[in-house]
Design a protein around this motif. Structure first.
Motif, PDB file in Angstrom:
ATOM      1  N   VAL A 258       0.833  -1.208   0.000  1.00 50.02           N
ATOM      2  CA  VAL A 258       0.000   0.000   0.000  1.00 50.02           C
ATOM      3  C   VAL A 258       0.863   1.251   0.000  1.00 50.02           C
ATOM      4  O   VAL A 258       0.588   2.231  -0.718  1.00 50.02           O
ATOM      5  CB  VAL A 258      -0.955  -0.034   1.217  1.00 50.02           C
ATOM      6  N   ALA A 259       1.924   1.209   0.812  1.00 50.14           N
ATOM      7  CA  ALA A 259       2.816   2.368   0.851  1.00 50.14           C
ATOM      8  C   ALA A 259       3.494   2.595  -0.512  1.00 50.14           C
ATOM      9  O   ALA A 259       3.639   3.736  -0.983  1.00 50.14           O
ATOM     10  CB  ALA A 259       3.868   2.166   1.931  1.00 50.14           C
ATOM     11  N   ARG A 260       3.884   1.477  -1.150  1.00 51.34           N
ATOM     12  CA  ARG A 260       4.496   1.589  -2.483  1.00 51.34           C
ATOM     13  C   ARG A 260       3.501   2.140  -3.504  1.00 51.34           C
ATOM     14  O   ARG A 260       3.849   2.981  -4.345  1.00 51.34           O
ATOM     15  CB  ARG A 260       5.002   0.208  -2.928  1.00 51.34           C
ATOM     16  N   GLU A 261       2.250   1.658  -3.393  1.00 51.20           N
ATOM     17  CA  GLU A 261       1.215   2.151  -4.318  1.00 51.20           C
ATOM     18  C   GLU A 261       0.977   3.637  -4.119  1.00 51.20           C
ATOM     19  O   GLU A 261       0.836   4.398  -5.098  1.00 51.20           O
ATOM     20  CB  GLU A 261      -0.070   1.364  -4.084  1.00 51.20           C
ATOM     21  N   GLN A 262       0.908   4.076  -2.872  1.00 58.17           N
ATOM     22  CA  GLN A 262       0.724   5.491  -2.591  1.00 58.17           C
ATOM     23  C   GLN A 262       1.900   6.308  -3.120  1.00 58.17           C
ATOM     24  O   GLN A 262       1.720   7.421  -3.659  1.00 58.17           O
ATOM     25  CB  GLN A 262       0.573   5.708  -1.074  1.00 58.17           C
ATOM     26  N   GLU A 263       3.089   5.728  -2.990  1.00 60.67           N
ATOM     27  CA  GLU A 263       4.272   6.423  -3.499  1.00 60.67           C
ATOM     28  C   GLU A 263       4.212   6.548  -5.023  1.00 60.67           C
ATOM     29  O   GLU A 263       4.539   7.609  -5.586  1.00 60.67           O
ATOM     30  CB  GLU A 263       5.522   5.655  -3.080  1.00 60.67           C
ATOM     31  N   MET A 264       3.772   5.469  -5.710  1.00 62.30           N
ATOM     32  CA  MET A 264       3.657   5.516  -7.174  1.00 62.30           C
ATOM     33  C   MET A 264       2.591   6.516  -7.605  1.00 62.30           C
ATOM     34  O   MET A 264       2.771   7.259  -8.585  1.00 62.30           O
ATOM     35  CB  MET A 264       3.325   4.122  -7.701  1.00 62.30           C
ATOM     36  N   LYS A 265       1.452   6.530  -6.877  1.00 58.42           N
ATOM     37  CA  LYS A 265       0.416   7.505  -7.196  1.00 58.42           C
ATOM     38  C   LYS A 265       0.932   8.929  -7.041  1.00 58.42           C
ATOM     39  O   LYS A 265       0.616   9.806  -7.856  1.00 58.42           O
ATOM     40  CB  LYS A 265      -0.799   7.285  -6.297  1.00 58.42           C
ATOM     41  N   ALA A 266       1.705   9.129  -5.992  1.00 55.14           N
ATOM     42  CA  ALA A 266       2.264  10.471  -5.796  1.00 55.14           C
ATOM     43  C   ALA A 266       3.200  10.843  -6.938  1.00 55.14           C
ATOM     44  O   ALA A 266       3.204  11.987  -7.427  1.00 55.14           O
ATOM     45  CB  ALA A 266       2.989  10.528  -4.461  1.00 55.14           C
ATOM     46  N   MET A 267       3.986   9.857  -7.394  1.00 52.73           N
ATOM     47  CA  MET A 267       4.897  10.127  -8.518  1.00 52.73           C
ATOM     48  C   MET A 267       4.116  10.418  -9.795  1.00 52.73           C
ATOM     49  O   MET A 267       4.479  11.328 -10.572  1.00 52.73           O
ATOM     50  CB  MET A 267       5.818   8.918  -8.710  1.00 52.73           C
ATOM     51  N   VAL A 268       3.015   9.654 -10.042  1.00 54.94           N
ATOM     52  CA  VAL A 268       2.191   9.899 -11.238  1.00 54.94           C
ATOM     53  C   VAL A 268       1.564  11.287 -11.190  1.00 54.94           C
ATOM     54  O   VAL A 268       1.533  12.019 -12.202  1.00 54.94           O
ATOM     55  CB  VAL A 268       1.115   8.800 -11.347  1.00 54.94           C
TER      56      VAL A 268
END
Length: 333
Positions: A258-268
């Motif tokens: 989940v943390a990785r997904e949130q990080e990817m969303k932030a990058m997008v």
């Protein structure tokens, strides 16, 4: 008249003095001792009074000892009383030991009495052994089944070890330890149930009465019952613990995903913001190019046509993806 009054006063004074003297001097006790054949002087009894020793506490046990044929001195009895001992109990124990032909001296009996043990009860236990019943002892065999056993221990007092020897609590603890060891070394609980005598024989051979005030005569298993399946319970607890560990690790991995997904969303989102920012700069650049004459009007319209054509193709592709998804849902239904 005065002579009569003086005579009465003299008689009254003599009566008072005689009463005080008789209360201080145990004349009746001295006569009883003489009648029993005990040689004790009246001055010895008066000396006991002065030393705050009740004469009856010494004379009556002495009479019993003499009648029983024991040779005990008055000084020993008085010394034992002054030391805080029970003279009457010691004499009774000596008489009981003599009748039972148990070797017991006065010094030994007095030492046992001063040590806080009941010497008379010890002599009686030497003649009539005592049965000590242990509480229920639970042990687990090698197959994981719990076995509950209760034993009856027949003991006899060991007079030579009464001073400094361990008591009944030690016997019970050692027997319980022996039961646990014997059952724990058994391959199966069935073998213990089939032959409970193996417990008593193994425990009896361990010499559990060493250092105690008793001598173990026999150990009998009074009751044997089957308890819980400890092995299965331990396996169940271990499986539950493993499941909790696995769940904790899975939760940890899920939290990291989940943390990785949130990080990817932030990058997008950051990249989209940069794209929007860059797209905002395009009209400015084009207007600047038109002003400077670097591009013409036809070039601008051609670029707009290309952009419109690209947007139309994107819309058509998205519409096709929606229709294919709807078809798949209809087929699945």
């Amino acid at each position: 008249m005065q002579a009569i009054i003086g005579l009465f006063l003299t008689i009254a004074v003599l009566f008072i003095v005689l009463t005080i003297l008789l209360s201080f001097v145990p004349l009746g006790l001295w006569i009883s001792a003489l009648a029993a054949g005990v040689k004790i002087g009246i001055f010895n009894l008066i000396g006991m009074r002065l030393r705050r020793v009740p004469p009856n506490k010494i004379v009556n046990p002495l009479i019993k000892a003499v009648k029983a044929g024991l040779e005990v001195g008055v000084d020993k009895l008085e010394a034992h009383y002054l030391a805080g001992g029970n003279v009457d109990r010691v004499i009774n124990a000596l008489i009981a030991a003599q009748r039972a032909e148990i070797p017991l001296s006065f010094e030994r009996a007095a030492a046992i009495d001063l040590a806080g043990r009941n010497v008379l009860e010890a002599v009686q236990m030497s003649v009539n052994p005592k049965v000590i019943e242990t509480p229920i002892v639970a042990a687990v065999a090698k197959d994981g089944i719990e076995v509950k056993a209760k034993a009856r221990v027949t003991v006899r007092a060991n007079i030579d070890r009464l001073v400094g020897g361990a008591g009944e609590e030690t016997i019970i603890a050692r027997v319980g330890e022996g039961i646990v060891t014997t059952v724990g070394s058994a391959d199966s609980h069935k073998s213990v149930l089939e032959n409970p005598d193996s417990i008593s024989q193994t425990v009896l051979n361990k010499g559990l009465d060493a250092g105690t005030a008793f001598e173990i005569l026999s150990i009998d298993i009074a009751d044997v019952d089957v308890g819980r399946n400890i092995g299965a319970q331990l396996q169940t607890d271990q499986a539950e613990a493993d499941k909790r560990i696995a769940q904790a690790r899975a939760e940890e991995r899920r939290a990291m995903a989940v943390a990785r997904e949130q990080e990817m969303k932030a990058m997008v989102q950051e990249m989209k913001a940069k794209v929007i920012e860059a797209e905002a700069e395009v009209p400015k650049a084009m207007s600047e190019a038109l002003r400077q004459g670097k591009i013409g009007v036809m070039d601008y319209y051609n670029m707009r046509n290309i952009i419109a054509d690209t947007q139309m193709r994107d819309s058509i592709s998205k519409l096709g993806q929606k229709e294919s998804g709807a078809d798949k849902q209809d087929k699945s239904r």
